[in-house]
Design a protein around this motif. Sequence first.
Motif, PDB file in Angstrom:
ATOM      1  N   VAL A  73       0.868  -1.175   0.000  1.00 27.70           N
ATOM      2  CA  VAL A  73       0.000   0.000   0.000  1.00 27.70           C
ATOM      3  C   VAL A  73       0.902   1.221   0.000  1.00 27.70           C
ATOM      4  N   MET A 122      -9.307   0.181  -1.100  1.00 27.06           N
ATOM      5  CA  MET A 122      -9.512  -0.147   0.301  1.00 27.06           C
ATOM      6  C   MET A 122     -10.619   0.696   0.922  1.00 27.06           C
ATOM      7  N   LYS A 137     -12.707   1.015   5.117  1.00 29.01           N
ATOM      8  CA  LYS A 137     -12.659   0.599   6.513  1.00 29.01           C
ATOM      9  C   LYS A 137     -14.029   0.772   7.136  1.00 29.01           C
ATOM     10  N   ARG A 163     -14.192  -4.017  -2.540  1.00 29.98           N
ATOM     11  CA  ARG A 163     -13.173  -3.403  -1.686  1.00 29.98           C
ATOM     12  C   ARG A 163     -12.411  -4.438  -0.851  1.00 29.98           C
ATOM     13  N   ALA A 164     -11.178  -4.066  -0.493  1.00 29.04           N
ATOM     14  CA  ALA A 164     -10.441  -4.763   0.562  1.00 29.04           C
ATOM     15  C   ALA A 164     -10.715  -3.979   1.834  1.00 29.04           C
ATOM     16  N   LEU A 172     -10.689  -3.010   5.807  1.00 33.27           N
ATOM     17  CA  LEU A 172      -9.885  -3.035   7.024  1.00 33.27           C
ATOM     18  C   LEU A 172     -10.813  -3.083   8.233  1.00 33.27           C
ATOM     19  N   LEU A 218      -2.561   1.591   8.069  1.00 32.69           N
ATOM     20  CA  LEU A 218      -3.538   1.465   6.979  1.00 32.69           C
ATOM     21  C   LEU A 218      -4.760   2.329   7.227  1.00 32.69           C
ATOM     22  N   ILE A 262      -6.136   5.209   4.623  1.00 29.02           N
ATOM     23  CA  ILE A 262      -7.501   5.231   4.081  1.00 29.02           C
ATOM     24  C   ILE A 262      -8.194   6.544   4.446  1.00 29.02           C
ATOM     25  N   LEU A 317      -4.783  -1.477  -2.341  1.00 27.36           N
ATOM     26  CA  LEU A 317      -4.037  -2.648  -1.882  1.00 27.36           C
ATOM     27  C   LEU A 317      -3.583  -3.426  -3.098  1.00 27.36           C
TER      28      LEU A 317
END
Length: 874
Positions: free
Chosen positions: A353, A377, A379, A401-402, A404, A462, A466, A473
Amino acid sequence: MKKKRSLTSFAAAATAALAFMVPSLASAQASVPVQAAENGRLWFIELAGAPSVEGRADASVRGEHTAFRAAAAAAGLKYTERRSYSALFNGLSVSIEPKDRTKFARLPGVRAMHPIEAIQAPAPESAGGAAMDLAFALQMTGANTAQNTLGLSGRGVKVGIIDTGIDIDHPAFGGGGTPGSTPFPTARVVAGWDFVGDAYDSSGTTAASQVPVPDNNPDDCNGHGTHVAGIVGGNGGGIKGVAPQVKFGAYRVFGCTGTTSSDIILAALERAHADGMMVINQSLGAGRQWPQYPTAQASSRLVAKGVVMVASIGNNGPGGTSPDALFAAGAPGVGRNVIGVASFDNAQRAFTVNGTPFGYTPASGAPLPPTSGSLPMAKTGTPATADDGCAAPPAGSLAGRAVLIRRGTCAFHVKALNAQNAGAAAVVLYNNQAGALNATVAGSPPIVIPVVGVTAAQGATLDAAIAAGPTTLNWSADVVSFPFGTGGLISAFSSYGLAADLSFKPDIGAPGGSIFSSYPLELGGGATLSGTSMAAPHVAGAAALILQAAPRTPAHQMAAMMQNHAKPRPWSGNPGLGFLDFTFRQGAGLVDIPAVVKADALARISDIAVGESESWKLPRLVTVENNSRSWTRWTIENEPALASGPNAICTAAPCPAAYAPTGTFAAPATVTFSRTEVMTPPRGAAVFFATITPDAALPDRSLYGGYIKLTSDSGKVLRVPYAGLKGNYQSTQVLTPTPNGFPWLAELSGGFFNNRPAGGTFTMVGDDIPFFLIHLDHLSRRVLLEVRDEVTGRIVGKVSDDEYMTRNSTPEGFFQFTWDGVTFKGDPARPRDVREVPNGQYTVTVRVQKALGLAFVPEHWETWTSPVITVARP
């Protein structure tokens, strides 16, 4: 005075003076269930004479067994004999009624009784992974270099694996690759025995499951032993271990699931010795034990007979499933000259990242991440959100999305499922405490997107990225260690030492966090597991390579060779600060196999157990041996590591579920040397003395440590690790009351122990006898119960006299002791004046001699006297 630097806060109570008094019982609980007692029916009975491995005739040892059985019969005692031992330990294992323990302990010839511990067969951390993950670990220890450059393979060395067996059909061990296709023994698994059978579980709910059904084929239906053996020396089926040409002995002591008992492990040790094993690995153990525990005694005796003994030190670190504090090291790893092994995290795959790699651990129960591709990403909370991801986001809100998500409040499966249902393409879980995050997201419905775990610090980085704007990512095939992950740092689950006698434990470390290895074919053929169980076989394999390179290496010298050349690692709590992790947790550091094999110098002391600083500060002799053909100049210096402690004490509810140290300190010891340089002649040696003094500002009973570092003019390095206890060890409080107000005089009724603080009357018939419930907050050298006649005021004799007692496993646990109305005098192994006291009024005094305490020093004992006991036989 030098000031200490406190890295974590510690309770004010830890530095307060401790008064060894039992508080008022006004708020104490009135009863506790019998099942809560931590000592029960199963016991080792150690007899007075030495075992046959120390030179006695086996017939003489067996004669003591016969005498014991006769004495028990003459006393009318009922018991079930489970096993008898003569080679490595002189004694038996028995099942008895708990109330009869003191009767057995006072039989002639009984030296000691030790509780038989139940030992869990660990489940896999995850069932995924790739063979390359084992290759990462081999690179960390230099095993790949030993194989590919030095030409070592372990050929000619026999390694015993005392575990769940080995899948002999697995190609890693020369099997045919089909379950049931390979007869035993095989070309690689040349010896072994199944001590228990598939259905065995020593803690099982049925009587049948607790009965071993042995046979001659040590095949594995659990997986743990196959995994361990693959690390030691697997060779085939995509697996290549540390020493791929060793021969194996497989000694199966677990069923397919559940627990085993330490008396079966002792039997396996005797058989492995008889089969001629040269190295024995035990990835198992009984926690919080003295070096005098039977499996530790037996293992130490094997070292004396030339067998290299390796054992995991335990998974009771603060990040383990059963966390514990200082002095949690288990037997047999605490045994003298047994190599007790700590765990370091394996190197990790990484995503990037903003150009920074983030090493991660794949979660169990989810697909493995790809090695390429990118995801935006998102969250669901912040590092301050305790229940992050526990509430379901709107459908589609996390599409592609990835995500968190912070650990905490709800299960990992819930967090991953909520993100998956909201359209997430991957989940990055981050820890809420120090260390790697080994998560499992197995459940129903299944998780079908990649899920990985990172540290709390990585998660905070991270989260900030974000929050600052769009963040991507990028999956990769890169492999990283610290500082881009936890690879090479001590694993969060790895136990703290020292041993109870302040001997140096653990000895050394190896990769044990997230290790891929062989697994039974019926269970997939390969799996990723974590534990000191996975670290120990790296060291066992290393010993095999070293024995191949130097076959005359004495077993007792193997630890020193490894420790001299190990690499200490930074503190896992905050490695960026530059402090070395505790020597009493990482031992000498990460094993370095090529350095040991190529070494031409040795410090003739493996480690220095400094002991307690209130005792004499004796200079320690270090001999530096030069096996080269040239003169060598060595510069000597102190390399400090962190300190920690003391352990917290709980006297009021609510107690924490587990013990914990009260602080971490950068408080280096002062080491003065008789000389700061030595010259070693060719094929010769030189000596110097080191005097080690802890920082005076450390709290009393803290553990501290460091390394004596020797550097040659050519850059060669030798290290001698050291550790000790600051202050007076005997100031440790042992008889802590807990919120229950222990010790108790108790009566047994309806499956409960009922507290009798005002005294009680007992007929001494059946279960109507006095029980004493005692919480031991630390391991004790001796626990003695004595009876006093309340009319005459005289001590009339002993109830029991036990040595080398463990401590309770939790801050509120307890042990039970009983009195049947009989007393004795003298040594328990040679009791005299054994008699039944007449009806009357008595008190029982519990006397606890503290670890390393002197019997003639009153301050080295703690005492408690019971309320009045009225003996009123009908």
